[in-house]
Design a protein around this motif. Structure first.
Motif, PDB file in Angstrom:
ATOM      1  N   PHE A   7      13.452  15.398 -14.096  1.00  0.00           N
ATOM      2  CA  PHE A   7      12.591  15.824 -13.000  1.00  0.00           C
ATOM      3  C   PHE A   7      11.385  14.898 -12.866  1.00  0.00           C
ATOM      4  CE2 PHE A   7       9.006  18.336 -11.364  1.00  0.00           C
ATOM      5  CZ  PHE A   7       9.514  18.646 -10.112  1.00  0.00           C
ATOM      6  N   ALA A   8      10.771  14.515 -13.989  1.00  0.00           N
ATOM      7  CA  ALA A   8       9.615  13.609 -13.962  1.00  0.00           C
ATOM      8  C   ALA A   8      10.006  12.261 -13.380  1.00  0.00           C
ATOM      9  CB  ALA A   8       9.042  13.441 -15.358  1.00  0.00           C
ATOM     10  N   LEU A   9      11.158  11.741 -13.722  1.00  0.00           N
ATOM     11  CA  LEU A   9      11.628  10.472 -13.160  1.00  0.00           C
ATOM     12  C   LEU A   9      11.897  10.596 -11.665  1.00  0.00           C
ATOM     13  CD1 LEU A   9      13.967   9.164 -15.975  1.00  0.00           C
ATOM     14  CD2 LEU A   9      11.766   8.225 -15.261  1.00  0.00           C
ATOM     15  N   TRP A  10      12.424  11.720 -11.245  1.00  0.00           N
ATOM     16  CA  TRP A  10      12.687  11.950  -9.828  1.00  0.00           C
ATOM     17  C   TRP A  10      11.369  11.969  -9.040  1.00  0.00           C
ATOM     18  CZ3 TRP A  10      11.522  16.278  -6.704  1.00  0.00           C
ATOM     19  CH2 TRP A  10      12.079  16.230  -5.432  1.00  0.00           C
ATOM     20  N   VAL A  11      10.353  12.662  -9.566  1.00  0.00           N
ATOM     21  CA  VAL A  11       9.050  12.730  -8.895  1.00  0.00           C
ATOM     22  C   VAL A  11       8.430  11.342  -8.819  1.00  0.00           C
ATOM     23  CG1 VAL A  11       6.678  13.600  -9.108  1.00  0.00           C
ATOM     24  CG2 VAL A  11       8.610  15.143  -9.437  1.00  0.00           C
ATOM     25  N   LEU A  12       8.499  10.564  -9.896  1.00  0.00           N
ATOM     26  CA  LEU A  12       7.969   9.202  -9.878  1.00  0.00           C
ATOM     27  C   LEU A  12       8.709   8.343  -8.862  1.00  0.00           C
ATOM     28  CD1 LEU A  12       7.360   8.463 -13.649  1.00  0.00           C
ATOM     29  CD2 LEU A  12       5.653   8.782 -11.856  1.00  0.00           C
ATOM     30  N   GLY A  13       9.993   8.532  -8.751  1.00  0.00           N
ATOM     31  CA  GLY A  13      10.772   7.806  -7.756  1.00  0.00           C
ATOM     32  C   GLY A  13      10.362   8.163  -6.341  1.00  0.00           C
ATOM     33  N   MET A  14      10.076   9.432  -6.108  1.00  0.00           N
ATOM     34  CA  MET A  14       9.625   9.868  -4.789  1.00  0.00           C
ATOM     35  C   MET A  14       8.297   9.220  -4.433  1.00  0.00           C
ATOM     36  SD  MET A  14      11.690  11.926  -3.239  1.00  0.00           S
ATOM     37  CE  MET A  14      10.684  12.870  -2.129  1.00  0.00           C
ATOM     38  N   PHE A  15       7.362   9.184  -5.390  1.00  0.00           N
ATOM     39  CA  PHE A  15       6.053   8.598  -5.126  1.00  0.00           C
ATOM     40  C   PHE A  15       6.136   7.091  -4.973  1.00  0.00           C
ATOM     41  CE2 PHE A  15       4.326  12.559  -6.872  1.00  0.00           C
ATOM     42  CZ  PHE A  15       3.348  12.813  -5.938  1.00  0.00           C
ATOM     43  N   GLY A  16       6.979   6.444  -5.739  1.00  0.00           N
ATOM     44  CA  GLY A  16       6.992   4.996  -5.761  1.00  0.00           C
ATOM     45  C   GLY A  16       7.888   4.329  -4.755  1.00  0.00           C
ATOM     46  N   PHE A  17       8.968   4.958  -4.341  1.00  0.00           N
ATOM     47  CA  PHE A  17       9.956   4.244  -3.551  1.00  0.00           C
ATOM     48  C   PHE A  17      10.289   4.860  -2.206  1.00  0.00           C
ATOM     49  CE2 PHE A  17      11.015   3.293  -8.006  1.00  0.00           C
ATOM     50  CZ  PHE A  17      10.657   1.964  -7.986  1.00  0.00           C
ATOM     51  N   ASN A  18       9.924   6.071  -1.944  1.00  0.00           N
ATOM     52  CA  ASN A  18      10.316   6.737  -0.715  1.00  0.00           C
ATOM     53  C   ASN A  18       9.196   6.666   0.312  1.00  0.00           C
ATOM     54  OD1 ASN A  18      11.778   8.150   1.074  1.00  0.00           O
ATOM     55  ND2 ASN A  18      11.548  10.122   0.090  1.00  0.00           N
ATOM     56  N   TRP A  19       8.981   5.484   0.867  1.00  0.00           N
ATOM     57  CA  TRP A  19       7.987   5.316   1.913  1.00  0.00           C
ATOM     58  C   TRP A  19       8.472   4.250   2.862  1.00  0.00           C
ATOM     59  CZ3 TRP A  19       5.801   0.487   2.110  1.00  0.00           C
ATOM     60  CH2 TRP A  19       5.893  -0.266   0.955  1.00  0.00           C
ATOM     61  N   LYS A  20       7.775   4.130   3.985  1.00  0.00           N
ATOM     62  CA  LYS A  20       8.223   3.206   5.018  1.00  0.00           C
ATOM     63  C   LYS A  20       7.018   2.477   5.603  1.00  0.00           C
ATOM     64  CE  LYS A  20       9.590   4.974   8.914  1.00  0.00           C
ATOM     65  NZ  LYS A  20      10.337   5.570  10.013  1.00  0.00           N
ATOM     66  N   VAL A  21       7.207   1.190   5.906  1.00  0.00           N
ATOM     67  CA  VAL A  21       6.187   0.389   6.567  1.00  0.00           C
ATOM     68  C   VAL A  21       6.776  -0.122   7.871  1.00  0.00           C
ATOM     69  CG1 VAL A  21       4.827  -1.712   6.456  1.00  0.00           C
ATOM     70  CG2 VAL A  21       5.060  -0.302   4.431  1.00  0.00           C
ATOM     71  N   GLU A  22       6.061   0.118   8.968  1.00  0.00           N
ATOM     72  CA  GLU A  22       6.469  -0.390  10.279  1.00  0.00           C
ATOM     73  C   GLU A  22       5.454  -1.443  10.715  1.00  0.00           C
ATOM     74  OE1 GLU A  22       8.284   2.998  12.868  1.00  0.00           O
ATOM     75  OE2 GLU A  22       6.552   3.777  11.763  1.00  0.00           O
ATOM     76  N   ILE A  23       5.940  -2.582  11.163  1.00  0.00           N
ATOM     77  CA  ILE A  23       5.092  -3.701  11.548  1.00  0.00           C
ATOM     78  C   ILE A  23       4.966  -3.747  13.074  1.00  0.00           C
ATOM     79  CG2 ILE A  23       4.817  -6.202  11.410  1.00  0.00           C
ATOM     80  CD1 ILE A  23       4.680  -4.750   8.713  1.00  0.00           C
ATOM     81  N   PHE A  24       3.723  -3.810  13.557  1.00  0.00           N
ATOM     82  CA  PHE A  24       3.438  -3.935  14.976  1.00  0.00           C
ATOM     83  C   PHE A  24       2.578  -5.174  15.197  1.00  0.00           C
ATOM     84  CE2 PHE A  24       4.130   0.578  14.164  1.00  0.00           C
ATOM     85  CZ  PHE A  24       5.123   0.853  15.081  1.00  0.00           C
ATOM     86  N   ASP A  25       2.201  -5.454  16.431  1.00  0.00           N
ATOM     87  CA  ASP A  25       1.443  -6.664  16.735  1.00  0.00           C
ATOM     88  C   ASP A  25       0.064  -6.686  16.086  1.00  0.00           C
ATOM     89  OD1 ASP A  25       3.503  -7.703  18.193  1.00  0.00           O
ATOM     90  OD2 ASP A  25       2.702  -7.062  20.129  1.00  0.00           O
TER      91      ASP A  25
END
Length: 96
Positions: A7-25
């Motif tokens: 569970f601790a590894l899953w939570v760390l994975g959520m915080f560290g890897f589950n995000w998105k960056v969108e690039i605009f002008d």
């Protein structure tokens, strides 16, 4: 004990890897793992390189970390470089 570690590894994975960056002008948008979206202008960010990751600061305050494990880790740098290039082009046109 095993389930707590998993569970601790899953939570760390959520915080560290589950995000998105969108690039605009003129800015980039960062969406965290909870779905909260924030926009940051390229003129206000500072990219500090560490040995294994890049950290993004806005007006001197830490905002997010770009991990080398992510496939779009250079997207913010490319977007910022394009923004600065465009500003130089506009300044050259105004001089003429």
């Amino acid at each position: 004990m095993y389930s707590v570690a998993l569970f601790a590894l899953w939570v760390l994975g959520m915080f560290g890897f589950n995000w998105k960056v969108e690039i605009f002008d003129d800015y980039f948008a960062h969406t965290n793992f909870l779905g909260i979206k924030k926009q940051y202008g390229y003129d206000k960010i500072e990219i500090r390189k560490n040995s294994s990751c890049d950290r993004i600061f806005v007006d001197g305050k830490y905002k997010l970390t770009i991990s080398p494990l992510l496939e779009n880790r250079k997207a913010i740098e490319v977007g910022r470089a394009w923004y600065l290039h465009r500003l130089k082009q506009v300044a050259k046109r105004k001089k003429k």
